[in-house]
Design a protein around this motif. Structure first.
Motif, short mmCIF file in Angstrom:
data_model
loop_
_atom_site.label_atom_id
_atom_site.label_comp_id
_atom_site.label_asym_id
_atom_site.label_seq_id
_atom_site.Cartn_x
_atom_site.Cartn_y
_atom_site.Cartn_z
N CYS A 83 0.84 -1.20 0.00
CA CYS A 83 0.00 0.00 0.00
C CYS A 83 0.87 1.25 0.00
N ALA A 86 2.29 1.64 -3.43
CA ALA A 86 1.27 2.03 -4.40
C ALA A 86 0.91 3.51 -4.28
N GLY A 90 0.92 4.76 -7.89
CA GLY A 90 -0.41 4.93 -8.46
C GLY A 90 -0.69 3.84 -9.47
N GLY A 91 -1.55 4.11 -10.43
CA GLY A 91 -1.80 3.21 -11.55
C GLY A 91 -2.38 1.86 -11.16
N GLU A 92 -2.03 0.84 -11.94
CA GLU A 92 -2.60 -0.49 -11.78
C GLU A 92 -2.33 -1.06 -10.40
N ALA A 94 -1.89 0.44 -7.54
CA ALA A 94 -2.75 1.08 -6.54
C ALA A 94 -4.18 0.55 -6.63
N GLU A 95 -4.68 0.37 -7.84
CA GLU A 95 -6.04 -0.14 -8.01
C GLU A 95 -6.18 -1.54 -7.43
N LEU A 96 -5.19 -2.38 -7.67
CA LEU A 96 -5.27 -3.75 -7.20
C LEU A 96 -5.13 -3.84 -5.69
N VAL A 98 -5.85 -1.56 -3.40
CA VAL A 98 -7.05 -1.04 -2.74
C VAL A 98 -8.22 -2.00 -2.91
N GLY A 99 -8.25 -2.69 -4.05
CA GLY A 99 -9.38 -3.57 -4.33
C GLY A 99 -9.31 -4.92 -3.65
N THR A 101 -7.16 -7.42 -4.14
CA THR A 101 -6.90 -8.47 -5.12
C THR A 101 -5.99 -9.54 -4.55
#
Length: 874
Positions: A83, A86, A90-92, A94-96, A98-99, A101
């Motif tokens: 975290c 990320a 940022g980008g992919e 960070a999305e993963l 936070v989600g 995954t």
């Protein structure tokens, strides 16, 4: 999070070599484009963060630094350091993150992030506090780091590996591949150098601190003529020199493990102003991205322990309120649950801990999920039976996934009792199925089978439900393990029909797998179709664990049925799939099957190499049995010592399982060694029980192998028709020519040579001798040679002689091969490709070579080998 700069009076004394080692690693990465992993280990306070921070400060601007730190929460937040990383990338990624995954997807995204043209230094700090998902990412990253231009520096406290069991396993699996810096405490001379300007007795200071740089720095920073008795006293003495208002800031930071965001600190302490500057200037705190942190966790713990109870309660309450209303994104339930428990606020714990558990589970941090459920259950009083049962079931699921079978069993039994009191027959039946799987996994198969039968009995009156289909599938699984062909097919077929009617893909996958495995092991052609269908369905539904099981059973059943072409087709694909997704249980099971495949195909050195690797990566009980069995058999056949202790341990592990698939191969191996040692008179008694069990369960390959060794020892068993696999039956019937042909068709050169040795024909015996010598099977070759001499044969080949050059340095044959290629300039990956083994196996061999030659580098090893005439300098 950017690198902290902890500094300190002794931070960089006696660290020049370590700093240079990191710099050289980065230079190698930049020159080759191939990433490296460096482990930085040492006791708390030895200066790991200081070293890495200094290294990062000296980097040129062309090198990107990403820094993530694990936090000392009672239950870590999933993917905590990722975290931090990320937030920068940022980008992919960070999305993963936070989600929530799965770890393997995060690892792949991280590898893609590191794969740009710009070299990167990735720091992962304090892995002793890492959550399970983070360790999975580290494990996967360690295997792929060579594909990206990045230097990964991971630090951990090596004095806490016994407590951080998962980290110990991961570090063990990475052994031989990464570089490792072991940071030692400061010497007496270095401590005296630091103490002298302060008028402090260096010898006394060294005796008090043991040379630990943090302790030395704190004692000297505290001032005064007397040396404090403990590091805690030194930290508090240093803090005591601050103003009262600055000390209150320190206390606020101390109750929040890890980094404290500035907005959160203001919520706890109001306007900060000069008070924070005072803490920073005194070196008690250090600035990190968007917040502050203690220079060292030991200092934070010392200050936290000094906070008055009422003040600590107020700070935790304020932290909980502030984090719940976070102005910068969704609140992290793990942090909230931490503060709620510190307050002993049961209502808030029950609000946040289950949410933290579900988030951890979705990220693959199953141990942390189990801990969060346990946290909630500490405040279960006042909950309804329904709510309490749900928490117990949630924790049990997570304990099962982390192999904590005893705890999972206890939790399920408690949940089952509550469901019974609620009169919930459907849920009770389903819990019995779950309990059966847990009990089976702990090695108590007969008990598990009884529980599965009870589950079916409880669920059938309820109706044709998904729970009943699952109970049928569980019965099929257990009957498969107990080698009950009819029971497996009957219960499995019932599960398949009901699951298809209800659209229950997961249960369908399980049942197809069990039925297909049993059919293949018994030579039924339809078995392969069932197993491959199970694999395809699991892949389409993204049921990762079921895909792993399907690969494992497909390969394992193919090996058992001696369908080696089919096994070869799927084994590496399965290992790669499981490795990419962090499915360690199934990866290790596939490694176990690969060991057996290599052994039976006559590739003994590869079988031993893979067995050594399997033992090092903490195998399943089955894995250890087959690794011990393989190493023991190769030693026995080669005429090497140390056989029986391996086979004795294998038998002690196999017998409690009551599983024929474990017991029969071990007993057959022991029978073979008795034959090799001329102790045939002991064979009948040693094999009787396993042989009778194999006959009872109609396992043709187990029956055949055991019956053949009994026949070679003089027993004359009457076997039912088709009870024994064909090649063994042919040998026992005296048709050695057909037996040899069949073994050669299958691809088992050792068994073919033994079938030749069964002949009473000089030409056949000469051929058996040649084939056994070619395999390196010196013990059976000697038996055949004696039989030939007894028949008057002359001019027998002596077989290959041991290489005396290898033995001068204590190298094995494989280590000698690796050394030769190493000296020729090949990298580990190239050597692995040349010898057709894994790169990790070559890493282990190189480490052994360096140790045996007392060399620090590959170049030194080559030079030493040349000097000792182990290799040709040309």
């Amino acid at each position: 999070m950017s690198a902290a700069s902890p500094g300190g009076l002794g931070a960089f004394l006696e660290r020049a070599d370590d700093l240079q080692s990191l710099e050289e690693s980065l230079l190698a990465v930049r020159a080759s484009g191939e990433g490296r992993l460096v482990l930085v280990a040492g006791e708390a306070g030895v200066g790991k963060t200081a070293l890495i921070g200094r290294f990062c400060e000296l980097l040129p601007g062309s090198v990107r630094v990403l820094w993530g730190a694990c936090e000392p929460l009672l239950t870590p937040r999933p993917l905590g350091p990722l975290c931090d990383v990320a937030e920068t990338t940022g980008g992919e990624l960070a999305e993963l993150v936070v989600g929530g995954t799965r770890p393997y997807e995060v690892a792949l995204a991280l590898i893609r992030e590191l794969g740009g043209r710009r070299p990167t230094v990735l720091v992962l700090e304090d892995l002793q506090w890492a959550d399970e998902a983070t360790l999975d990412v580290v494990r996967l990253l360690g295997r792929r780091v060579g594909s990206v231009p990045a230097l990964v520096v991971a630090s951990f406290r090596d004095d806490e590996l016994d407590r951080a069991q998962q980290l110990r396993i991961v570090v063990g699996e990475l052994a031989g591949s990464p570089s490792r810096l072991e940071l030692a405490p400061l010497s007496r001379a270095a401590v005296s150098e630091l103490a002298s300007p302060r008028g402090v007795d260096g010898g006394e200071l060294y005796g008090t601190t043991g040379g630990n740089p943090f302790f030395v720095t704190e004692v000297l920073g505290a001032g005064g003529e007397q040396i404090p008795g403990t590091a805690r006293d030194a930290v508090l003495a240093r803090a005591g020199r601050l103003s009262v208002s600055a000390q209150r800031v320190l206390q606020a930071v101390a109750v929040v493990p890890g980094r404290v965001e500035l907005w959160l600190l203001e919520a706890l302490q109001g306007e900060l102003g000069e008070r924070l500057e005072e803490c920073l200037a005194a070196g008690m705190l250090t600035a990190v991205d968007g917040g502050v942190a203690f220079r060292h966790e030991l200092a934070r713990l010392a200050v936290e322990a000094s906070v008055a109870p009422d003040r600590a309660l107020a700070l935790h309450r304020a932290a909980l309120a502030a984090l719940a209303g976070s102005p910068v994104g969704e609140a992290d339930p793990a942090r909230l649950a931490h503060h709620a428990e510190a307050m002993r606020d049961g209502e808030e714990v029950l609000r946040w801990a289950p949410r933290a558990a579900m988030r951890a589970a979705s990220a693959g941090a199953h141990r942390e999920a189990a801990d969060q459920y346990a946290r909630a259950l500490r405040f279960e009083h006042g909950l309804s039976d329904q709510a309490r049962a749900e928490l117990l079931e949630g924790q049990a699921d997570e304990c099962f996934l982390t192999n904590d079978f005893d705890q999972a069993t206890d939790l399920l039994e408690r949940a089952l009792s509550l469901r019974g009191e609620l009169g919930d027959q459907l849920r009770s039946g389903d819990l019995l199925s779950s309990l059966a799987r847990v009990v089976f996994s702990s090695g108590r198969t007969p008990d598990a089978d009884a529980l599965a039968a009870e589950a079916v009995a409880r669920l059938e009156p309820v109706g044709r439900t998904r729970e009943l289909a699952r109970a049928y599938a569980t019965r099929a699984l257990l009957r498969m393990v107990l080698d009950d062909f009819d029971g497996t097919v009957a219960w499995g077929t019932a599960a398949i029909e009901l699951a298809e009617r209800l659209g229950d893909t997961e249960t369908l996958v399980h049942a197809l797998n069990s039925v297909g495995t049993m059919m293949m092991c018994h030579g039924v052609a339809a078995g392969e179709e069932r197993l491959t269908r199970s694999l395809r369905l699991a892949q389409d539904a993204k049921l990762d664990s079921d895909v792993g099981r399907a690969f494992n059973n497909l390969v394992g059943a193919a090996v058992d049925a001696r369908a080696f072409g089919l096994a070869e087709r799927y084994v590496q694909e399965g290992i790669d799939y499981c490795e990419e997704r962090g499915l360690e249980l199934w990866r290790r099971q596939l490694l176990t099957n690969r060991v057996t495949l290599e052994l039976q195909c006559g590739r003994w050195q590869r079988a031993v190499d893979f067995s050594d690797e399997l033992v090092r990566v903490v195998p399943t009980p089955h894995g250890r049995i087959y690794a011990l069995l393989t190493i023991g058999l190769v030693r026995a056949r080669s005429g090497d010592p140390g056989v029986w202790e391996l086979l004795d341990e294998a038998l002690s592990l196999a017998e409690p399982t009551e599983e024929l698939q474990c017991i029969a191969p071990v007993v057959a191996a022991r029978a073979e060694v008795l034959w090799l040692e001329g102790r045939q008179g002991e064979t009948e008694a040693a094999t009787r029980q396993a042989f009778e069990r194999a006959l009872e369960r109609r396992a043709p390959w187990s029956v055949g192998e055991l019956a053949c060794w009994r026949w070679r020892a003089g027993a004359r068993d009457e076997l039912p028709a088709d009870a024994s696999a064909e090649p063994y039956a042919l040998s026992i019937a005296g048709d050695w020519r057909q037996a040899v042909d069949r073994w050669r068709e299958i691809g088992c050169p050792y068994e073919a040579a033994l079938a030749l040795a069964d002949a009473d024909d000089v030409d056949a015996l000469r051929q058996a001798l040649a084939e056994l010598q070619a395999l390196g099977a010196r013990r059976p070759a000697a038996i055949v040679a004696r039989r030939l001499r007894a028949r008057g044969a002359r001019g027998l080949p002596r077989g290959p002689r041991p290489r005396t050059r290898e033995n001068r340095a204590g190298l094995t044959r494989r280590e000698f091969e690796v050394l030769t290629l190493l000296a020729a300039g090949l990298r580990n990956a190239q050597i692995a490709e040349r010898l057709v083994v894994s790169e990790r196996t070559i890493d282990h061999h190189v480490s052994a070579i360096l140790r045996k030659l007392d060399a620090r580098t590959r170049g030194e090893a080559a030079a030493t080998a040349t000097r000792l005439a182990l290799i040709d300098p040309t």
